[in-house]
Design a protein around this motif. Structure first.
Motif, PDB file in Angstrom:
ATOM      1  N   THR A   7      28.110 -39.610 -13.474  1.00 63.16           N
ATOM      2  CA  THR A   7      28.598 -40.402 -12.349  1.00 63.16           C
ATOM      3  C   THR A   7      27.435 -41.058 -11.618  1.00 63.16           C
ATOM      4  OG1 THR A   7      30.529 -38.981 -12.103  1.00 63.16           O
ATOM      5  CG2 THR A   7      29.919 -40.296 -10.202  1.00 63.16           C
ATOM      6  N   CYS A   8      26.352 -40.335 -11.452  1.00 61.62           N
ATOM      7  CA  CYS A   8      25.171 -40.908 -10.798  1.00 61.62           C
ATOM      8  C   CYS A   8      24.590 -42.046 -11.633  1.00 61.62           C
ATOM      9  CB  CYS A   8      24.119 -39.833 -10.540  1.00 61.62           C
ATOM     10  SG  CYS A   8      24.598 -38.683  -9.226  1.00 61.62           S
ATOM     11  N   PHE A   9      24.544 -41.878 -12.958  1.00 64.14           N
ATOM     12  CA  PHE A   9      24.064 -42.966 -13.819  1.00 64.14           C
ATOM     13  C   PHE A   9      24.980 -44.185 -13.729  1.00 64.14           C
ATOM     14  CE2 PHE A   9      21.474 -39.883 -16.404  1.00 64.14           C
ATOM     15  CZ  PHE A   9      20.257 -40.479 -16.104  1.00 64.14           C
ATOM     16  N   PHE A  10      26.282 -43.944 -13.635  1.00 67.98           N
ATOM     17  CA  PHE A  10      27.213 -45.056 -13.462  1.00 67.98           C
ATOM     18  C   PHE A  10      26.905 -45.812 -12.170  1.00 67.98           C
ATOM     19  CE2 PHE A  10      31.026 -46.617 -11.318  1.00 67.98           C
ATOM     20  CZ  PHE A  10      31.398 -47.617 -12.195  1.00 67.98           C
ATOM     21  N   LEU A  11      26.649 -45.102 -11.095  1.00 66.74           N
ATOM     22  CA  LEU A  11      26.343 -45.753  -9.819  1.00 66.74           C
ATOM     23  C   LEU A  11      25.019 -46.517  -9.880  1.00 66.74           C
ATOM     24  CD1 LEU A  11      27.547 -43.032  -7.305  1.00 66.74           C
ATOM     25  CD2 LEU A  11      28.574 -45.280  -7.739  1.00 66.74           C
ATOM     26  N   ILE A  12      24.048 -45.978 -10.596  1.00 61.14           N
ATOM     27  CA  ILE A  12      22.783 -46.697 -10.786  1.00 61.14           C
ATOM     28  C   ILE A  12      23.054 -48.008 -11.525  1.00 61.14           C
ATOM     29  CG2 ILE A  12      20.576 -46.656 -12.044  1.00 61.14           C
ATOM     30  CD1 ILE A  12      20.492 -43.613 -11.401  1.00 61.14           C
ATOM     31  N   LEU A  13      23.847 -47.931 -12.584  1.00 64.87           N
ATOM     32  CA  LEU A  13      24.190 -49.123 -13.356  1.00 64.87           C
ATOM     33  C   LEU A  13      24.979 -50.124 -12.511  1.00 64.87           C
ATOM     34  CD1 LEU A  13      24.242 -50.569 -16.121  1.00 64.87           C
ATOM     35  CD2 LEU A  13      26.397 -49.377 -16.549  1.00 64.87           C
ATOM     36  N   LEU A  14      25.929 -49.647 -11.735  1.00 67.36           N
ATOM     37  CA  LEU A  14      26.751 -50.527 -10.907  1.00 67.36           C
ATOM     38  C   LEU A  14      25.898 -51.238  -9.850  1.00 67.36           C
ATOM     39  CD1 LEU A  14      29.716 -51.419 -10.527  1.00 67.36           C
ATOM     40  CD2 LEU A  14      29.930 -49.607  -8.830  1.00 67.36           C
ATOM     41  N   LEU A  22      30.315 -49.872  -4.184  1.00 66.32           N
ATOM     42  CA  LEU A  22      29.050 -49.202  -3.848  1.00 66.32           C
ATOM     43  C   LEU A  22      29.093 -48.635  -2.433  1.00 66.32           C
ATOM     44  CD1 LEU A  22      26.564 -51.737  -5.444  1.00 66.32           C
ATOM     45  CD2 LEU A  22      27.073 -49.416  -6.251  1.00 66.32           C
ATOM     46  N   MET A  23      29.699 -49.381  -1.511  1.00 67.39           N
ATOM     47  CA  MET A  23      29.826 -48.902  -0.140  1.00 67.39           C
ATOM     48  C   MET A  23      30.669 -47.624  -0.090  1.00 67.39           C
ATOM     49  SD  MET A  23      31.692 -50.689   3.109  1.00 67.39           S
ATOM     50  CE  MET A  23      33.266 -50.473   2.316  1.00 67.39           C
ATOM     51  N   LEU A  24      31.755 -47.604  -0.849  1.00 68.45           N
ATOM     52  CA  LEU A  24      32.597 -46.404  -0.871  1.00 68.45           C
ATOM     53  C   LEU A  24      31.845 -45.204  -1.432  1.00 68.45           C
ATOM     54  CD1 LEU A  24      36.006 -47.908  -2.004  1.00 68.45           C
ATOM     55  CD2 LEU A  24      35.449 -46.934   0.237  1.00 68.45           C
ATOM     56  N   ALA A  25      31.004 -45.450  -2.435  1.00 69.72           N
ATOM     57  CA  ALA A  25      30.211 -44.354  -2.995  1.00 69.72           C
ATOM     58  C   ALA A  25      29.255 -43.792  -1.950  1.00 69.72           C
ATOM     59  CB  ALA A  25      29.439 -44.836  -4.221  1.00 69.72           C
ATOM     60  N   VAL A  26      28.624 -44.664  -1.181  1.00 73.57           N
ATOM     61  CA  VAL A  26      27.701 -44.209  -0.141  1.00 73.57           C
ATOM     62  C   VAL A  26      28.470 -43.491   0.959  1.00 73.57           C
ATOM     63  CG1 VAL A  26      26.136 -45.026   1.670  1.00 73.57           C
ATOM     64  CG2 VAL A  26      25.939 -45.920  -0.644  1.00 73.57           C
ATOM     65  N   MET A  27      29.680 -43.968   1.266  1.00 76.05           N
ATOM     66  CA  MET A  27      30.467 -43.366   2.348  1.00 76.05           C
ATOM     67  C   MET A  27      30.967 -41.965   2.025  1.00 76.05           C
ATOM     68  SD  MET A  27      32.562 -46.652   3.781  1.00 76.05           S
ATOM     69  CE  MET A  27      33.659 -45.629   4.744  1.00 76.05           C
ATOM     70  N   THR A  28      30.836 -41.520   0.773  1.00 74.49           N
ATOM     71  CA  THR A  28      31.180 -40.130   0.473  1.00 74.49           C
ATOM     72  C   THR A  28      30.177 -39.183   1.120  1.00 74.49           C
ATOM     73  OG1 THR A  28      29.886 -40.062  -1.578  1.00 74.49           O
ATOM     74  CG2 THR A  28      32.220 -40.729  -1.759  1.00 74.49           C
ATOM     75  N   LEU A  29      29.016 -39.700   1.492  1.00 73.84           N
ATOM     76  CA  LEU A  29      27.913 -38.935   2.086  1.00 73.84           C
ATOM     77  C   LEU A  29      27.304 -37.919   1.120  1.00 73.84           C
ATOM     78  CD1 LEU A  29      29.191 -38.463   5.745  1.00 73.84           C
ATOM     79  CD2 LEU A  29      27.563 -40.137   4.860  1.00 73.84           C
ATOM     80  N   ASN A  30      27.553 -38.116  -0.169  1.00 72.70           N
ATOM     81  CA  ASN A  30      26.927 -37.281  -1.180  1.00 72.70           C
ATOM     82  C   ASN A  30      25.509 -37.814  -1.409  1.00 72.70           C
ATOM     83  OD1 ASN A  30      26.093 -36.666  -4.032  1.00 72.70           O
ATOM     84  ND2 ASN A  30      27.959 -35.441  -3.919  1.00 72.70           N
ATOM     85  N   VAL A  31      24.518 -36.941  -1.295  1.00 68.30           N
ATOM     86  CA  VAL A  31      23.123 -37.353  -1.416  1.00 68.30           C
ATOM     87  C   VAL A  31      22.837 -37.953  -2.791  1.00 68.30           C
ATOM     88  CG1 VAL A  31      20.736 -36.526  -1.421  1.00 68.30           C
ATOM     89  CG2 VAL A  31      22.326 -35.692   0.302  1.00 68.30           C
ATOM     90  N   GLY A  32      23.363 -37.350  -3.822  1.00 73.05           N
ATOM     91  CA  GLY A  32      23.140 -37.874  -5.179  1.00 73.05           C
ATOM     92  C   GLY A  32      23.720 -39.263  -5.360  1.00 73.05           C
ATOM     93  N   TYR A  33      24.915 -39.496  -4.854  1.00 72.39           N
ATOM     94  CA  TYR A  33      25.535 -40.821  -4.948  1.00 72.39           C
ATOM     95  C   TYR A  33      24.724 -41.837  -4.149  1.00 72.39           C
ATOM     96  CZ  TYR A  33      29.739 -38.490  -6.805  1.00 72.39           C
ATOM     97  OH  TYR A  33      30.621 -37.768  -7.551  1.00 72.39           O
ATOM     98  N   PHE A  34      24.309 -41.439  -2.959  1.00 64.81           N
ATOM     99  CA  PHE A  34      23.525 -42.324  -2.103  1.00 64.81           C
ATOM    100  C   PHE A  34      22.214 -42.715  -2.781  1.00 64.81           C
ATOM    101  CE2 PHE A  34      20.307 -42.723   1.327  1.00 64.81           C
ATOM    102  CZ  PHE A  34      20.793 -43.866   1.934  1.00 64.81           C
ATOM    103  N   GLY A  84      19.613 -47.765  -8.141  1.00 59.42           N
ATOM    104  CA  GLY A  84      20.121 -48.925  -8.867  1.00 59.42           C
ATOM    105  C   GLY A  84      19.769 -50.225  -8.167  1.00 59.42           C
ATOM    106  N   THR A  85      19.803 -50.216  -6.853  1.00 62.37           N
ATOM    107  CA  THR A  85      19.405 -51.406  -6.092  1.00 62.37           C
ATOM    108  C   THR A  85      17.933 -51.708  -6.339  1.00 62.37           C
ATOM    109  OG1 THR A  85      21.063 -50.930  -4.403  1.00 62.37           O
ATOM    110  CG2 THR A  85      19.264 -52.400  -3.784  1.00 62.37           C
ATOM    111  N   PHE A  86      17.112 -50.666  -6.356  1.00 59.20           N
ATOM    112  CA  PHE A  86      15.686 -50.844  -6.623  1.00 59.20           C
ATOM    113  C   PHE A  86      15.456 -51.422  -8.018  1.00 59.20           C
ATOM    114  CE2 PHE A  86      11.686 -49.268  -8.375  1.00 59.20           C
ATOM    115  CZ  PHE A  86      10.781 -49.759  -7.452  1.00 59.20           C
ATOM    116  N   LEU A  87      16.113 -50.840  -9.027  1.00 61.10           N
ATOM    117  CA  LEU A  87      15.933 -51.328 -10.396  1.00 61.10           C
ATOM    118  C   LEU A  87      16.427 -52.762 -10.561  1.00 61.10           C
ATOM    119  CD1 LEU A  87      16.977 -48.205 -12.506  1.00 61.10           C
ATOM    120  CD2 LEU A  87      14.678 -49.139 -12.163  1.00 61.10           C
TER     121      LEU A  87
END
Length: 184
Positions: free
Chosen positions: A44-51, A147-159, A165-168
């Motif tokens: 899931t974290c890799f998916f968020l990096i890709l997204l 992406l905003m919804l993923a960050v709003m989960t407040l999960n550190v790994g998702y954030f 992913g933004t950096f890459l």
């Protein structure tokens, strides 16, 4: 809604703690997407990096599309046809034009002037440009909201995955999207 249920809902919302946490079983986007293992969480974290990387790529792609649409609007080809001297005379007298040749589908070489029009006004609405632009902006907004919804989960790994992913994405294509943002 009754007063007691309304006040208890408001009290529950006011007591809700807003803090980051580190659970490997945080739901993402729907209840069916809840990682059940550490491997699923990493996936899931890799998916968020890709997204997030794709989102930065979409921003760079928008620059290229806008540039192409602007070039199409500014560069027009006019063919001098016999029997219509008024258009040909206007093209010949244009000081911004450059001489060129065009081979038509009949294989005949015709003289053409490429006119670069420096536009200071808003371009007219065109179906071939504005509908794709609106669709592209809608896709970008959708990815951004995911992406905003993923960050709003407040999960550190998702954030951190969204930030990574933004950096890459910025590292890979950021120089293109910056050109549009600064109006160059």
């Amino acid at each position: 809604m009754s007063d007691s249920s309304e006040s208890s809902a408001m009290m529950a919302a006011s007591e809700m703690m807003m803090a980051f946490f580190t659970s490997h079983h945080t739901t993402l986007f729907s209840s069916s997407w809840t990682p059940g293992s550490e491997g699923a969480y990493v996936g899931t974290c890799f998916f968020l990096i890709l997204l997030a990387t794709v989102f930065r790529g979409l921003a760079a792609g928008k620059y290229f599309l806008e540039r192409r649409w602007l070039d199409q609007d500014l560069n027009r080809r006019y063919v001098a046809v016999r029997g219509i001297p008024t258009e040909a005379e206007r093209i010949d007298s244009d000081t911004d034009g450059k001489n060129a040749s065009l081979i038509s589908e009949r294989g005949v070489e015709e003289h053409v002037r490429v006119i670069r029009h420096i536009r200071r006004t808003i371009p007219p609405w065109r179906l071939t440009v504005d509908v794709p632009r609106a669709a592209y902006a809608t896709v970008m907004a959708g990815v951004g909201y995911l992406l905003m919804l993923a960050v709003m989960t407040l999960n550190v790994g998702y954030f951190l995955s969204v930030l990574g992913g933004t950096f890459l994405g910025e590292l890979a294509v950021g120089r293109f999207s910056q050109l549009e943002e600064h109006g160059h």
